[in-house]
Design a protein around this motif. Sequence first.
Motif, PDB file in Angstrom:
ATOM      1  N   LEU A   1       0.831  -1.196   0.000  1.00  0.00           N
ATOM      2  CA  LEU A   1       0.000   0.000   0.000  1.00  0.00           C
ATOM      3  C   LEU A   1       0.868   1.251   0.000  1.00  0.00           C
ATOM      4  O   LEU A   1       0.594   2.217  -0.726  1.00  0.00           O
ATOM      5  CB  LEU A   1      -0.914  -0.010   1.224  1.00  0.00           C
ATOM      6  N   GLY A   2       1.925   1.256   0.816  1.00  0.00           N
ATOM      7  CA  GLY A   2       2.801   2.418   0.891  1.00  0.00           C
ATOM      8  C   GLY A   2       3.458   2.735  -0.437  1.00  0.00           C
ATOM      9  O   GLY A   2       3.548   3.907  -0.835  1.00  0.00           O
ATOM     10  N   GLU A   3       3.940   1.717  -1.131  1.00  0.00           N
ATOM     11  CA  GLU A   3       4.562   1.959  -2.435  1.00  0.00           C
ATOM     12  C   GLU A   3       3.568   2.563  -3.418  1.00  0.00           C
ATOM     13  O   GLU A   3       3.895   3.496  -4.168  1.00  0.00           O
ATOM     14  CB  GLU A   3       5.110   0.647  -2.994  1.00  0.00           C
ATOM     15  N   GLN A   4       2.338   2.063  -3.406  1.00  0.00           N
ATOM     16  CA  GLN A   4       1.322   2.595  -4.311  1.00  0.00           C
ATOM     17  C   GLN A   4       0.940   4.023  -3.954  1.00  0.00           C
ATOM     18  O   GLN A   4       0.731   4.861  -4.831  1.00  0.00           O
ATOM     19  CB  GLN A   4       0.081   1.688  -4.281  1.00  0.00           C
ATOM     20  N   LEU A   5       0.846   4.319  -2.677  1.00  0.00           N
ATOM     21  CA  LEU A   5       0.512   5.679  -2.270  1.00  0.00           C
ATOM     22  C   LEU A   5       1.571   6.665  -2.749  1.00  0.00           C
ATOM     23  O   LEU A   5       1.248   7.754  -3.240  1.00  0.00           O
ATOM     24  CB  LEU A   5       0.370   5.753  -0.744  1.00  0.00           C
ATOM     25  N   LEU A   6       2.839   6.290  -2.613  1.00  0.00           N
ATOM     26  CA  LEU A   6       3.915   7.163  -3.080  1.00  0.00           C
ATOM     27  C   LEU A   6       3.853   7.342  -4.586  1.00  0.00           C
ATOM     28  O   LEU A   6       3.981   8.465  -5.099  1.00  0.00           O
ATOM     29  CB  LEU A   6       5.272   6.582  -2.674  1.00  0.00           C
ATOM     30  N   GLN A   7       3.647   6.264  -5.307  1.00  0.00           N
ATOM     31  CA  GLN A   7       3.630   6.331  -6.763  1.00  0.00           C
ATOM     32  C   GLN A   7       2.434   7.113  -7.290  1.00  0.00           C
ATOM     33  O   GLN A   7       2.523   7.774  -8.328  1.00  0.00           O
ATOM     34  CB  GLN A   7       3.630   4.919  -7.352  1.00  0.00           C
ATOM     35  N   ARG A   8       1.329   7.093  -6.555  1.00  0.00           N
ATOM     36  CA  ARG A   8       0.123   7.784  -7.007  1.00  0.00           C
ATOM     37  C   ARG A   8       0.064   9.235  -6.564  1.00  0.00           C
ATOM     38  O   ARG A   8      -0.799   9.976  -7.025  1.00  0.00           O
ATOM     39  CB  ARG A   8      -1.120   7.040  -6.500  1.00  0.00           C
ATOM     40  N   GLY A   9       0.957   9.626  -5.641  1.00  0.00           N
ATOM     41  CA  GLY A   9       1.018  11.023  -5.268  1.00  0.00           C
ATOM     42  C   GLY A   9       0.318  11.396  -3.981  1.00  0.00           C
ATOM     43  O   GLY A   9      -0.067  12.563  -3.805  1.00  0.00           O
ATOM     44  N   TYR A  10       0.171  10.454  -3.049  1.00  0.00           N
ATOM     45  CA  TYR A  10      -0.422  10.755  -1.745  1.00  0.00           C
ATOM     46  C   TYR A  10       0.699  11.010  -0.727  1.00  0.00           C
ATOM     47  O   TYR A  10       1.751  10.369  -0.769  1.00  0.00           O
ATOM     48  CB  TYR A  10      -1.298   9.600  -1.258  1.00  0.00           C
ATOM     49  N   SER A  11       0.442  11.918   0.194  1.00  0.00           N
ATOM     50  CA  SER A  11       1.382  12.193   1.281  1.00  0.00           C
ATOM     51  C   SER A  11       0.887  11.499   2.538  1.00  0.00           C
ATOM     52  O   SER A  11      -0.270  11.696   2.933  1.00  0.00           O
ATOM     53  CB  SER A  11       1.497  13.698   1.526  1.00  0.00           C
ATOM     54  N   PHE A  12       1.759  10.721   3.183  1.00  0.00           N
ATOM     55  CA  PHE A  12       1.302   9.947   4.332  1.00  0.00           C
ATOM     56  C   PHE A  12       2.408   9.751   5.345  1.00  0.00           C
ATOM     57  O   PHE A  12       3.594   9.894   5.051  1.00  0.00           O
ATOM     58  CB  PHE A  12       0.754   8.588   3.885  1.00  0.00           C
ATOM     59  N   ASP A  13       2.006   9.412   6.551  1.00  0.00           N
ATOM     60  CA  ASP A  13       2.885   8.940   7.610  1.00  0.00           C
ATOM     61  C   ASP A  13       2.381   7.593   8.083  1.00  0.00           C
ATOM     62  O   ASP A  13       1.180   7.298   8.003  1.00  0.00           O
ATOM     63  CB  ASP A  13       2.898   9.907   8.799  1.00  0.00           C
ATOM     64  N   GLY A  14       3.292   6.764   8.605  1.00  0.00           N
ATOM     65  CA  GLY A  14       2.892   5.524   9.248  1.00  0.00           C
ATOM     66  C   GLY A  14       2.613   5.768  10.719  1.00  0.00           C
ATOM     67  O   GLY A  14       3.142   6.696  11.331  1.00  0.00           O
ATOM     68  N   ILE A  15       1.769   4.927  11.297  1.00  0.00           N
ATOM     69  CA  ILE A  15       1.433   5.069  12.712  1.00  0.00           C
ATOM     70  C   ILE A  15       1.310   3.689  13.347  1.00  0.00           C
ATOM     71  O   ILE A  15       0.873   2.723  12.713  1.00  0.00           O
ATOM     72  CB  ILE A  15       0.135   5.885  12.915  1.00  0.00           C
ATOM     73  N   SER A  16       1.718   3.597  14.604  1.00  0.00           N
ATOM     74  CA  SER A  16       1.719   2.340  15.345  1.00  0.00           C
ATOM     75  C   SER A  16       0.475   2.230  16.214  1.00  0.00           C
ATOM     76  O   SER A  16      -0.270   3.197  16.393  1.00  0.00           O
ATOM     77  CB  SER A  16       2.967   2.269  16.237  1.00  0.00           C
ATOM     78  N   ASP A  17       0.288   1.044  16.793  1.00  0.00           N
ATOM     79  CA  ASP A  17      -0.813   0.851  17.753  1.00  0.00           C
ATOM     80  C   ASP A  17      -0.688   1.846  18.896  1.00  0.00           C
ATOM     81  O   ASP A  17      -1.675   2.466  19.319  1.00  0.00           O
ATOM     82  CB  ASP A  17      -0.775  -0.580  18.309  1.00  0.00           C
ATOM     83  N   GLU A  18       0.526   2.018  19.402  1.00  0.00           N
ATOM     84  CA  GLU A  18       0.729   2.881  20.556  1.00  0.00           C
ATOM     85  C   GLU A  18       0.422   4.339  20.244  1.00  0.00           C
ATOM     86  O   GLU A  18      -0.278   5.021  21.005  1.00  0.00           O
ATOM     87  CB  GLU A  18       2.173   2.739  21.043  1.00  0.00           C
ATOM     88  N   LEU A  19       0.918   4.832  19.122  1.00  0.00           N
ATOM     89  CA  LEU A  19       0.735   6.247  18.812  1.00  0.00           C
ATOM     90  C   LEU A  19      -0.681   6.567  18.359  1.00  0.00           C
ATOM     91  O   LEU A  19      -1.101   7.726  18.405  1.00  0.00           O
ATOM     92  CB  LEU A  19       1.746   6.689  17.765  1.00  0.00           C
TER      93      LEU A  19
END
Length: 874
Positions: free
Chosen positions: A464-482
Amino acid sequence: MKKRFLFTLLLISGIAAAQPAIRTTSQQAKPWTYWWWMGSAVNEKDITHQLEQFAQAGLGGVHIIPIYGVKGYESQFIPFLSDRWLAVFAHTVREGERLGMGVDLTTGTGWPFGGPNVTPDIAAKAWQVQKDQLVTRPTRQQVKRAGPGGQGPVVDYFSKAAMEQYLKRFDSTLIHLPMRPRAVYNDSYEVYGANWTDNFLNEFRNRRSYDLASQLTAFLDTSQTEQSILVHQDYHQTLAELLRDGFTQTWADWARKAGYLTRNQAHGSPGNLIDLYARVDIPETESFGSSRYPIPGLRVDKGYEVERFGTPNPLAMKFASSAANLTGKPLVSSESGTWLANHFQVSLSQLKPQFDELFTAGINHIFYHGIPYSPRAESWPGWLFYASTNYGPSSHFWPHLPLLNQYVERCQTRLQNSRPDNDVLVYFPIHDLWATPAKSEGRIHQLEVHHVERWLLPQPYGQLGEQLLQRGYSFDGISDELLNGLSITKQGIRSAGGATYQVILVPRTTYIPETTLRQLDKLARQGARVVFEGDLPQQAAGFHEHQTRSAEVQRLGESLKKQPSVTISADPYDALNRLGIRVEPWAAQGLSFIRKRRPARQSADTTQYFIANLGNRYHQNWVTLSAKGHVSRYDPLTGHTEVLPVRQGKNGQPEVFLAVEPGQSCFINVAPSTAHKPAGRPVSSVSQQPQNSRSEPALVLQGPWQFQFGPGRPALIASATLPTLVSWTALSDSAGYFSGIGRYTTMFNLPAGQSAAQAFVLDLGDVREVADVRLNGQLLGTAWCLPFRLTIPANRLKRTGNRLEVAVTNLSANYMRLYDRLNPSWKKFNDINIVDIRYRPFDATTWEAMPSGLLGPVTLRPVASMSEGHALGR
């Protein structure tokens, strides 16, 4: 469970609040460097001399790593943390302050943490089975690449008591200095085989609510039964928490009490990287090896073994920047350019794309890897560290390093003085990773940056992350804790550190803690938009009361399905578009970018894009930006700013003409329409595309070229007339050993019909490796990165009789072919000594001569648009 959940909430809420204030300064905007003290055989005079060299070149600081020594200098070795060592370190900090440079320090020598004060009871441990019981055994791992006074066992990273005892050595020494480092540092987690600590069974029982010994059969099972998967999830969860609490938090708390910032490379550890990065002041990732960018003309070392070491990947880098964004950390650093190519073979043109990738991944505090301390009296090549790249004064690119430093500083000034502007939070389902067989030593998952294809890219999060980057979305990852630190405001989903997002995206997930799904349900009830890829997870993570907790997961899933802000879709990108989540469609043409916001005092924030073309598909086109307003372009190579042409597109949306050739990069700033227009040369909005400058006829400078060897090793005085451009190594046998400067000169006239009153683009073609260019006796600029082009300003050319002089500096590899044969005794370092890119004993005598000089073709063409002219190097 409820008490533990409340404690987690309190802990997360304090992650951002507990951070020392980090003031963005010119010092921190400049690149820093690792500085290896070999044997700590240093003295005040040479320390001052090297720091003055570093400051003059444009470095902002040094990171001292005491390391193994040099043969024959044993009498000058200074034991780590001895009185003499503390004296030279204090001198370094004082001199750094005088020169405006910062100083960081590894909390130990070599890596990982350990040393002579690590007794067997606090050393790294692993589990083994004896008489059907899990018992402790020592790993016996020693500190790798240790410096004098730092040799000894590796500490137990899972034990708070062990870390506290280890750090007492610094309490009785370093902490008493009046001059202290800015930050202390921990290298990437390379504790091999350690998967246990003395009180692990008690910690497991308290944290997981059952006895691991009661599930010994499942724990030892490697056939991936359901029960075995669940027990191993609990085992990994416990290890992750012990690493977070026992090492990271203990070390960070100690450092803050002492007044130090912390820099940590969490990668390689058996824990959730986001959580571990979040516990420190400056999360640090690593760029190891060379990426395979399809930029025309980019060299890649054929000896680098991708299968062995992997390649850098922006998804791995984003774990560090995501943690920083979520917790409000202004700096995210990187160990940069490690083993980019073999010794004596790294060029500046190879470095820039790697740094551009780091910038687009959210890194804004580059550390070069690195420079060895070397006495002034030492002959070339001086003292060298076993791992390339050498950024120091003995490097062939040292005279031109200030150009790279200036570029990095310009980029980082803007990146450090802006805030994240990512719309999407992508949940990282680490329990699904823990449900797969572990391949690392000790049967644990070590989340390394080298081989993301083994653990990250196969997971739905990676896909999913690779596709988001290739399609032009800006994102951060987040953990259960955060996730527990998120709240809902009018602006959207707010993190504990103040970043705002518009949607939480959950990849296809099999196992999820019920506490995580409960938090998502709570956020959705408050209006948070949540998108699930595929379907909702059906199973709780972990063995204890698994069926009961899985029933709770399913109940929460039914609740989430009823929330109007929740979307369940097999096509998450369609769901994001329907929700109006911003996307930059031009990224799909092969451009990498990061979008941020630059605060404005009297108006709305300016949206800032850093865009890098690391491919070979995009050149120039009209593009639609998600941000609207007055658009300007800043070129960090030249420092030029210009307003870009704008037109109304077919869909009624404004479009901007963007020219970014392969290898180039730029900042695009979009100021609100109510704000003042940005500084720069004004350009009227246009309703038609600027003339495609690449279709303009180019004048090929055919020559002949006069060539002359300049300063270098070995000294050559030969000259030649070249009908066509060729590598100077072809001129004679001795030329194949030359490292230095070769000068090319030619005369040319402008073709009829072309006016000297306009600007031109000078394209040097293939340059090996840096070209200083003079036109008609005046310095035009230096071309040091791809594409090797310079802008000739209007009225700088004459109709006839133009004289072009190009002084090219090559690599030092060709001279090393000769030097290594004549002076093999330069390889005199302890431990690993010096090795090549495949970790074999270094031997340059078998190398072939590397092409050197101006290879061309050299062309000249008119500049048809300002964006092209200002995008070129200097």
